[in-house]
Design an enzyme around this catalytic site. Structure first.
Site, PDB file in Angstrom:
ATOM      1  N   ASP A 225       0.860  -1.186   0.000  1.00  0.00           N
ATOM      2  CA  ASP A 225       0.000   0.000   0.000  1.00  0.00           C
ATOM      3  C   ASP A 225       0.893   1.231   0.000  1.00  0.00           C
ATOM      4  O   ASP A 225       1.877   1.302   0.758  1.00  0.00           O
ATOM      5  CB  ASP A 225      -0.897   0.003   1.244  1.00  0.00           C
ATOM      6  CG  ASP A 225      -1.885   1.153   1.221  1.00  0.00           C
ATOM      7  OD1 ASP A 225      -2.921   1.023   0.544  1.00  0.00           O
ATOM      8  OD2 ASP A 225      -1.616   2.181   1.872  1.00  0.00           O
ATOM      9  N   GLU A 268      -4.558   2.347  -4.507  1.00  0.00           N
ATOM     10  CA  GLU A 268      -3.107   2.453  -4.336  1.00  0.00           C
ATOM     11  C   GLU A 268      -2.508   1.183  -3.731  1.00  0.00           C
ATOM     12  O   GLU A 268      -1.396   1.202  -3.188  1.00  0.00           O
ATOM     13  CB  GLU A 268      -2.758   3.668  -3.452  1.00  0.00           C
ATOM     14  CG  GLU A 268      -3.240   3.563  -2.021  1.00  0.00           C
ATOM     15  CD  GLU A 268      -4.650   4.126  -1.820  1.00  0.00           C
ATOM     16  OE1 GLU A 268      -4.979   4.486  -0.673  1.00  0.00           O
ATOM     17  OE2 GLU A 268      -5.401   4.200  -2.812  1.00  0.00           O
TER      18      GLU A 268
END
Length: 360
Positions: A225, A268
């Protein structure tokens, strides 16, 4: 689900071999039924034991190929064997019939199978040679007067049709393969980053985990992440944020090994699948990614780091599933976030170990 999938559970519908394998099994089944049935009819009804021996020989050969393929034989080799067996059957039939009863028409079933199983180049050669031989055979029969009402015009018609078939099927097969490759790329690739998309990475993980259990080899996944990605979007804009995601995707592709699968998990988040990789090796890969991102800004003056959670399936524990593996990776990712981000957390024997890096 197709019956042959029980022999090849790792070949999904998105696998480029799927339709080729399906055609191989279909042709083999037709050959088994044809040879078995016609052989019995030649013995019981037509009293043609010599032809029945030929039929049963074909049955045994088709059964042997079926056994070879179902036990994990090379599909490329199997495609050649099936095609050459079909060539032998067709030419033997034409010779036995001496060109009568429109037996030459049967050779027209060869091009679609040869081009599909062997590809445009090999398919052209095999089909072209067989058609050339049939044309020569027909010419010789005309000279002997065997075909009866067959004329020189019929020979020219056969040559014209055979030539047209070779070019048409070659063009069709090449176009089909190009269209399939483009569709395959579109259906498996994330349009922004150019790496694999969520659907492909999900299917690959299921397939590789099944292989891991069968081969008793470990499989690791890395769930990544981007740290403070919202802040990057707010400060530099969404276009810059997209460029950051693309750059991180490139870093992952450059840092991972050949055979590792890199995909965008969503937003993301990214997922990397590492076949035949234990937790220690996976942690080394993760640390290389983190260190690479810490070395220099990704874009101009934009710095970005990632937090990574790692989970490993040993290949020996039947309780390991895609869901449990992802849950473990997600739990370790949250721990990496809680530990200050820019960090790798991996599980070894259910114990989470952290490898921390300085946050930029």
């Amino acid at each position: 689900m197709k019956y042959w999938r029980k022999y090849h559970p790792t070949i999904g519908t998105d696998d480029p071999r799927y339709h080729q394998v399906s055609l191989i099994y279909s042709v083999l089944l037709i050959m088994l039924i044809y040879f078995g049935l016609i052989g019995l009819l030649n013995i019981t009804l037509f009293d043609a034991a010599d032809i029945a021996i030929y039929d049963f020989s074909g049955f045994v050969l088709a059964a042997a190929i079926y056994f070879y393929v179902s036990r994990g034989g090379n599909f490329k080799v199997a495609g050649w064997i099936v095609t050459l067996t079909l060539v032998f059957v067709l030419l033997a039939f034409i010779h036995l019939a001496e060109g009568r009863n429109y037996s030459l028409l049967w050779v027209t079933i060869l091009p679609p199978i040869a081009f599909f199983l062997l590809g445009p180049t090999a398919g052209t050669w095999v089909t072209g040679l067989v058609f050339a031989y049939c044309g020569w055979f027909l010419y010789k029969l005309l000279g002997l007067g065997v075909p009866g009402n067959l004329s020189l015009g019929a020979l020219f018609n056969f040559v014209e049709v055979a030539t047209a078939q070779v070019f048409l099927f070659r063009y069709y097969e090449r176009s089909r393969r190009e269209a399939y490759e483009q569709l395959q790329k579109t259906s498996t690739t994330d349009p922004l980053t150019g790496i694999f998309n969520r659907l492909h990475i999900d299917n690959s993980l299921k397939s590789l985990l099944a292989s891991s259990k069968r081969d008793l080899k470990p499989t690791s996944i890395l769930l990544l992440d981007v740290d403070h990605f919202k802040r990057i979007n707010d400060e530099y804009g969404h276009i810059a944020g997209d460029k950051v995601l693309v750059a991180i995707g490139n870093v992952m592709k450059e840092t991972t090994r050949e055979g590792d699968l890199v995909g965008r998990w969503g937003g993301e988040e990214f997922l990397i699948i590492c076949p035949d990789t234990d937790g220690g090796k996976a942690a080394n890969i993760a640390n290389r990614i983190v260190e690479r991102l810490n070395k220099q800004p990704l874009l101009d003056d934009i710095n970005a780091t990632v937090s990574i959670g790692i989970a490993t399936a040993s290949g020996r524990d039947k309780k390991d599933t895609v869901e449990t593996l992802l849950q473990t990776a997600d739990k370790n990712l949250y721990k990496a976030k809680a530990d200050g981000r820019n960090t790798v957390v991996a599980s070894y024997d259910d114990i989470a170990l952290t490898s921390a890096h300085s946050t930029t």
